[in-house]
Write a protein that holds these residues in place. Structure first.
Motif, short mmCIF file in Angstrom:
data_model
loop_
_atom_site.label_atom_id
_atom_site.label_comp_id
_atom_site.label_asym_id
_atom_site.label_seq_id
_atom_site.Cartn_x
_atom_site.Cartn_y
_atom_site.Cartn_z
N ALA A 79 0.85 -1.20 0.00
CA ALA A 79 0.00 0.00 0.00
C ALA A 79 0.88 1.24 0.00
N TRP A 80 0.34 2.37 -0.47
CA TRP A 80 1.21 3.54 -0.61
C TRP A 80 0.45 4.86 -0.61
N VAL A 81 1.23 5.93 -0.36
CA VAL A 81 0.79 7.32 -0.49
C VAL A 81 1.93 8.07 -1.16
N ARG A 82 1.59 9.03 -2.03
CA ARG A 82 2.64 9.90 -2.57
C ARG A 82 2.11 11.31 -2.74
N MET A 83 3.02 12.28 -2.59
CA MET A 83 2.68 13.69 -2.80
C MET A 83 3.41 14.18 -4.05
N LEU A 84 2.67 14.85 -4.92
CA LEU A 84 3.23 15.44 -6.12
C LEU A 84 3.73 16.86 -5.84
N SER A 85 4.54 17.37 -6.72
CA SER A 85 5.09 18.72 -6.53
C SER A 85 3.99 19.77 -6.56
N SER A 86 2.85 19.46 -7.14
CA SER A 86 1.71 20.38 -7.16
C SER A 86 1.00 20.46 -5.81
N GLY A 87 1.34 19.55 -4.88
CA GLY A 87 0.65 19.47 -3.61
C GLY A 87 -0.44 18.42 -3.58
N ARG A 88 -0.80 17.89 -4.73
CA ARG A 88 -1.79 16.83 -4.80
C ARG A 88 -1.24 15.56 -4.13
N VAL A 89 -2.11 14.84 -3.42
CA VAL A 89 -1.74 13.59 -2.77
C VAL A 89 -2.51 12.45 -3.41
N GLU A 90 -1.82 11.37 -3.74
CA GLU A 90 -2.43 10.17 -4.29
C GLU A 90 -2.20 9.01 -3.33
N TYR A 91 -3.09 8.03 -3.38
CA TYR A 91 -2.93 6.86 -2.51
C TYR A 91 -3.52 5.64 -3.19
N SER A 92 -3.09 4.46 -2.74
CA SER A 92 -3.52 3.22 -3.36
C SER A 92 -4.88 2.77 -2.84
N PRO A 93 -5.60 1.98 -3.62
CA PRO A 93 -6.85 1.40 -3.12
C PRO A 93 -6.59 0.59 -1.85
N GLY A 94 -7.46 0.75 -0.86
CA GLY A 94 -7.30 0.01 0.38
C GLY A 94 -6.28 0.57 1.33
N CYS A 95 -5.67 1.70 1.00
CA CYS A 95 -4.68 2.31 1.88
C CYS A 95 -5.31 2.69 3.21
N ALA A 96 -4.65 2.32 4.33
CA ALA A 96 -5.21 2.54 5.67
C ALA A 96 -4.76 3.84 6.31
N ALA A 97 -3.98 4.64 5.60
CA ALA A 97 -3.52 5.90 6.18
C ALA A 97 -4.68 6.88 6.35
N THR A 98 -4.61 7.67 7.40
CA THR A 98 -5.54 8.78 7.60
C THR A 98 -4.85 10.05 7.12
N LEU A 99 -5.40 10.66 6.06
CA LEU A 99 -4.77 11.81 5.44
C LEU A 99 -5.47 13.10 5.86
N PHE A 100 -4.66 14.15 6.05
CA PHE A 100 -5.18 15.44 6.50
C PHE A 100 -5.37 16.43 5.37
N THR A 101 -5.16 15.99 4.15
CA THR A 101 -5.23 16.89 3.01
C THR A 101 -6.07 16.24 1.92
N SER A 102 -6.52 17.01 0.96
CA SER A 102 -7.31 16.43 -0.12
C SER A 102 -6.46 15.44 -0.90
#
Length: 299
Positions: A270-293
């Motif tokens: 499972a994964w999360v990544r942040m792009l240089s634009s500030g956009r955040v992407e994550y994988s299906p089923g990712c269990a992280a709690t994210l504080f940003t869109s």
């Protein structure tokens, strides 16, 4: 960053392979137990560090040839083959000369020259077989895409049995947690005092990579596209959670490139990544709690 108060444990910290390590355990370590862990770290460093002139890879790299293969060479190069294929050769274990050209060299000169692509025929140049590590000519081997994760796995395996089931091995952001859940903050790459989310990890590894770590000069950092020798620009931070640290570390590297999500899916990471634009992407089923869109990305 681990979240304060997430565990009550004994902590043993030390410096190794250029980073701060901390092992959290349910009891203090004895002298022989500490010596065993340090021996594992020292042996790996003596085999794989491009910063040591006496290491196996440095000796081999000066003129090529063959030397007795480190015990984990076959597993690491097999993982590299998958990692390289998934990223269309953007990740390459012969990227060391490209890093040195940009100033990330043995002397830490941080004086950048013109970018240097890594050799694109690395599979023909670097191989392991019959107990030998073989290099077809002079080249700088750098296993940074997954090497620290591999060492985290080795250190965890070296812990006493009564400790290993309830321990955290943390190598400066690449960690393996066993037993009770561990809450880990996902450090914002533009502001280390903030987190973009929290991920609770249990009986798994979490590895992270970011362009603000090991960075220097004008936009220079350690995550290069091996095809060009130029630092990546579109992704600024990645986090990956998997069953072992080597593959989680490899995926954290792969996520800087196209093909990273597909490799993560194949390996069950499972994964999360942040792009240089500030956009955040994550994988299906990712269990992280994210504080940003954030956007879910099919892998």
């Amino acid at each position: 960053m681990t979240v304060p108060g997430s565990r009550a444990t004994h902590r043993w910290g030390f410096e190794a392979i250029g980073t701060r390590w901390e092992i959290q355990a349910p009891r203090p370590f004895t002298g022989p137990e500490r010596a065993r862990v340090r021996s594992v770290v020292d042996e790996f460093d003596a085999q794989w560090s491009r910063f040591r002139p006496d290491s196996v890879v440095s000796q081999l790299g000066r003129a090529g040839g063959s030397l007795p293969a480190p015990p984990d060479a076959a597993d690491m190069l097999a993982a590299y083959a998958e990692l390289s294929a998934a990223t269309a050769e953007a990740v390459n274990p012969l990227v060391g000369a490209a890093l040195e050209r940009l100033g990330y060299d043995r002397a830490y000169s941080f004086r950048a020259g013109a970018p240097l692509p890594a050799p694109d025929d690395w599979r023909e140049t670097l191989s392991v077989g019959d107990g030998r590590l073989v290099l077809g000519g002079p080249a700088v081997i750098d296993v940074g895409a997954l090497g620290k994760g591999r060492l985290v796995d080795l250190v965890a395996a070296a812990l006493p049995a009564d400790v290993a089931e309830h321990a955290v091995v943390d190598a400066g952001g690449d960690l393996l947690a066993r037993g009770a859940p561990l809450r880990v903050g996902l450090e914002h790459p533009y502001d280390p005092s903030r987190a973009i989310g929290v991920w609770e990890v249990r009986d798994a590894a979490l590895c992270a990579s970011a362009t603000n770590r090991r960075s220097w000069g004008d936009g220079l950092h350690h995550v290069l596209d091996a095809r060009t020798g130029v630092p990546v620009r579109t992704v600024v931070a990645t986090w990956a959670v998997g069953g072992d640290a080597m593959r989680a570390d490899a995926v954290a590297t792969a996520l800087f490139f196209e093909g990273g999500p597909q490799l993560a899916h194949r390996w069950g990471v499972a994964w999360v990544r942040m792009l240089s634009s500030g956009r955040v992407e994550y994988s299906p089923g990712c269990a992280a709690t994210l504080f940003t869109s954030a956007d879910n990305v099919d892998s």
